[in-house]
Write an enzyme that holds these catalytic residues in place. Sequence first.
Site, PDB file in Angstrom:
ATOM      1  N   GLY A  31     -15.383  -5.082  27.132  1.00 22.11           N
ATOM      2  CA  GLY A  31     -15.245  -4.111  28.212  1.00 22.11           C
ATOM      3  C   GLY A  31     -16.295  -4.302  29.291  1.00 22.11           C
ATOM      4  O   GLY A  31     -16.910  -5.359  29.381  1.00 22.11           O
ATOM      5  N   HIS A  37     -14.367 -11.646  33.647  1.00 22.76           N
ATOM      6  CA  HIS A  37     -13.273 -11.309  32.725  1.00 22.76           C
ATOM      7  C   HIS A  37     -11.924 -11.453  33.434  1.00 22.76           C
ATOM      8  O   HIS A  37     -10.961 -11.957  32.872  1.00 22.76           O
ATOM      9  CB  HIS A  37     -13.390  -9.852  32.251  1.00 22.76           C
ATOM     10  CG  HIS A  37     -14.647  -9.544  31.492  1.00 22.76           C
ATOM     11  ND1 HIS A  37     -15.638  -8.752  32.011  1.00 22.76           N
ATOM     12  CD2 HIS A  37     -15.059  -9.891  30.251  1.00 22.76           C
ATOM     13  CE1 HIS A  37     -16.615  -8.631  31.123  1.00 22.76           C
ATOM     14  NE2 HIS A  37     -16.290  -9.312  30.052  1.00 22.76           N
ATOM     15  N   GLN A  61     -21.980  -7.987  15.996  1.00 21.68           N
ATOM     16  CA  GLN A  61     -22.657  -9.064  16.712  1.00 21.68           C
ATOM     17  C   GLN A  61     -23.947  -8.616  17.396  1.00 21.68           C
ATOM     18  O   GLN A  61     -24.571  -9.384  18.111  1.00 21.68           O
ATOM     19  CB  GLN A  61     -21.715  -9.727  17.720  1.00 21.68           C
ATOM     20  CG  GLN A  61     -21.358  -8.882  18.927  1.00 21.68           C
ATOM     21  CD  GLN A  61     -20.262  -9.529  19.748  1.00 21.68           C
ATOM     22  OE1 GLN A  61     -19.123  -9.633  19.322  1.00 21.68           O
ATOM     23  NE2 GLN A  61     -20.604  -9.986  20.942  1.00 21.68           N
ATOM     24  N   GLY A 147     -14.769 -17.692  28.136  1.00 21.94           N
ATOM     25  CA  GLY A 147     -15.536 -18.063  29.332  1.00 21.94           C
ATOM     26  C   GLY A 147     -16.610 -19.093  29.006  1.00 21.94           C
ATOM     27  O   GLY A 147     -17.293 -18.986  27.982  1.00 21.94           O
ATOM     28  N   GLN A 148     -16.768 -20.046  29.927  1.00 29.62           N
ATOM     29  CA  GLN A 148     -17.820 -21.061  29.792  1.00 29.62           C
ATOM     30  C   GLN A 148     -19.210 -20.417  29.859  1.00 29.62           C
ATOM     31  O   GLN A 148     -20.177 -20.965  29.355  1.00 29.62           O
ATOM     32  CB  GLN A 148     -17.650 -22.107  30.903  1.00 29.62           C
ATOM     33  CG  GLN A 148     -18.680 -23.217  30.917  1.00 29.62           C
ATOM     34  CD  GLN A 148     -18.701 -24.003  29.621  1.00 29.62           C
ATOM     35  OE1 GLN A 148     -17.678 -24.181  28.972  1.00 29.62           O
ATOM     36  NE2 GLN A 148     -19.888 -24.444  29.226  1.00 29.62           N
ATOM     37  N   ASP A 150     -20.408 -18.168  28.153  1.00 28.87           N
ATOM     38  CA  ASP A 150     -20.923 -18.095  26.780  1.00 28.87           C
ATOM     39  C   ASP A 150     -20.551 -19.398  26.068  1.00 28.87           C
ATOM     40  O   ASP A 150     -19.687 -19.429  25.181  1.00 28.87           O
ATOM     41  CB  ASP A 150     -20.332 -16.880  26.073  1.00 28.87           C
ATOM     42  CG  ASP A 150     -20.701 -15.591  26.781  1.00 28.87           C
ATOM     43  OD1 ASP A 150     -21.795 -15.079  26.535  1.00 28.87           O
ATOM     44  OD2 ASP A 150     -19.914 -15.117  27.630  1.00 28.87           O
ATOM     45  N   SER A 186     -21.900  -8.356  32.016  1.00 27.23           N
ATOM     46  CA  SER A 186     -21.892  -6.892  31.909  1.00 27.23           C
ATOM     47  C   SER A 186     -23.318  -6.342  31.862  1.00 27.23           C
ATOM     48  O   SER A 186     -23.546  -5.174  32.152  1.00 27.23           O
ATOM     49  CB  SER A 186     -21.150  -6.462  30.649  1.00 27.23           C
ATOM     50  OG  SER A 186     -19.871  -7.045  30.627  1.00 27.23           O
TER      51      SER A 186
HETATM   52  P1  AMP Z   1     -17.760 -10.175  26.833  1.00 25.22           P
HETATM   53  O1  AMP Z   1     -17.058  -8.947  27.294  1.00 25.22           O
HETATM   54  O2  AMP Z   1     -19.136 -10.326  27.390  1.00 25.22           O
HETATM   55  O3  AMP Z   1     -17.689 -10.346  25.338  1.00 25.22           O
HETATM   56  O4  AMP Z   1     -16.944 -11.402  27.438  1.00 25.22           O
HETATM   57  C1  AMP Z   1     -15.577 -11.577  27.203  1.00 25.22           C
HETATM   58  C2  AMP Z   1     -15.141 -12.932  27.679  1.00 25.22           C
HETATM   59  O5  AMP Z   1     -15.390 -13.058  29.085  1.00 25.22           O
HETATM   60  C3  AMP Z   1     -15.943 -14.079  27.004  1.00 25.22           C
HETATM   61  O6  AMP Z   1     -15.058 -15.144  26.699  1.00 25.22           O
HETATM   62  C4  AMP Z   1     -16.937 -14.449  28.058  1.00 25.22           C
HETATM   63  O7  AMP Z   1     -17.388 -15.783  27.958  1.00 25.22           O
HETATM   64  C5  AMP Z   1     -16.127 -14.228  29.320  1.00 25.22           C
HETATM   65  N1  AMP Z   1     -17.036 -14.059  30.467  1.00 25.22           N
HETATM   66  C6  AMP Z   1     -18.073 -13.193  30.581  1.00 25.22           C
HETATM   67  N2  AMP Z   1     -18.717 -13.368  31.747  1.00 25.22           N
HETATM   68  C7  AMP Z   1     -18.063 -14.376  32.392  1.00 25.22           C
HETATM   69  C8  AMP Z   1     -18.255 -15.036  33.652  1.00 25.22           C
HETATM   70  N3  AMP Z   1     -19.237 -14.697  34.486  1.00 25.22           N
HETATM   71  N4  AMP Z   1     -17.404 -16.025  33.980  1.00 25.22           N
HETATM   72  C9  AMP Z   1     -16.392 -16.379  33.142  1.00 25.22           C
HETATM   73  N5  AMP Z   1     -16.159 -15.797  31.951  1.00 25.22           N
HETATM   74  C10 AMP Z   1     -16.994 -14.823  31.572  1.00 25.22           C
END
Ligand code: AMP
Length: 281
Positions: A31, A37, A61, A147-148, A150, A186
């Site tokens: 979220g 995202h 996590q 996402g790259q 992470d 986030s």
């Molecule tokens: P999270 O909500 O932080 O668990 O992220 C969910 C997905 O969004 C993961 O696959 C992240 O790698 C991807 N993500 C987060 N930030 C970015 C970004 N700035 N660019 C591309 N993908 C992202």
Amino acid sequence: MKVIGDPQKLAKITRQISCKGKSIGFIPTMGALHPGHLSLIKQAVKDNDIVVVSIFVNPAQFGPKEDFKKYPRPLKKDLALCRKAGVDLVFLPAEKIMYPQGYSTFVEAGELGAKLCGISRPGHFGGVATVVAKLLNIVAPNILYLGQKDAQQAIIITRMIKDLNFPVKVKVMPTVRQKDGLALSSRNIYLNNEQRKQAPVLSKALSLAESLVAGGQRDAARIISRMRQLIEKKKQAKIDYVAIVDLEKLESIKKINQSCLIALAVRIGKIRLIDNTIISV
Ligand code: AMP
């Protein structure tokens, strides 16, 4: 757009969709959605008949001293963004649905999970792998979007999918950044004005590394040293790691004569930020 909290209900719907020969794209998130995202969602909408997004702040996590409780949860805004982006199904499970009393089965991320971010976040990637395995079983998508940004997470999940024979393809999408290079996250909202000014130093250090490689430098230690010098100029920056590793085992490399990952984690004040770039040789 349907919002569903019950895993069995969602699993039933997604199986019915698959039975009709329709493809499902899936984006797991915690979220607090931002354009990073949304770029994953956009690609999934383009590639698939149906798009599923999960919003779940996964307690497994987070370490005991990490920000699980105060992680941002702007649910209304997130749902509006999903609807606008063309998401069909949002999976929004409660914590006790995902980890009910007596829950005892966890996926281990192995050696990959003990490196880079795993050093200062022990158990983190096991928690990520566990929740993604659960989500893949529930959603049963054709394509999983990551996402790259992470990079280590994407490598670990791709490994898990191969190791545990999940019948799903993975697409890793480029990092979305702000104009000054800061990777969207986030957690960026925690940065105060001064910290926000210093935060682009992560991407600047990566750009420096890229230009050194482009100029012929192949010695990893020298590149890392130049990156560290640049970061250390920022008063609030405290380096967790700067590493140059291979793309499969995440082991340090000495000479850049193969494609590799340059990754770093830096605390700006108390906020831990990560970023990375892939060097193709
Ligand atoms: P999270 O909500 O932080 O668990 O992220 C969910 C997905 O969004 C993961 O696959 C992240 O790698 C991807 N993500 C987060 N930030 C970015 C970004 N700035 N660019 C591309 N993908 C992202």
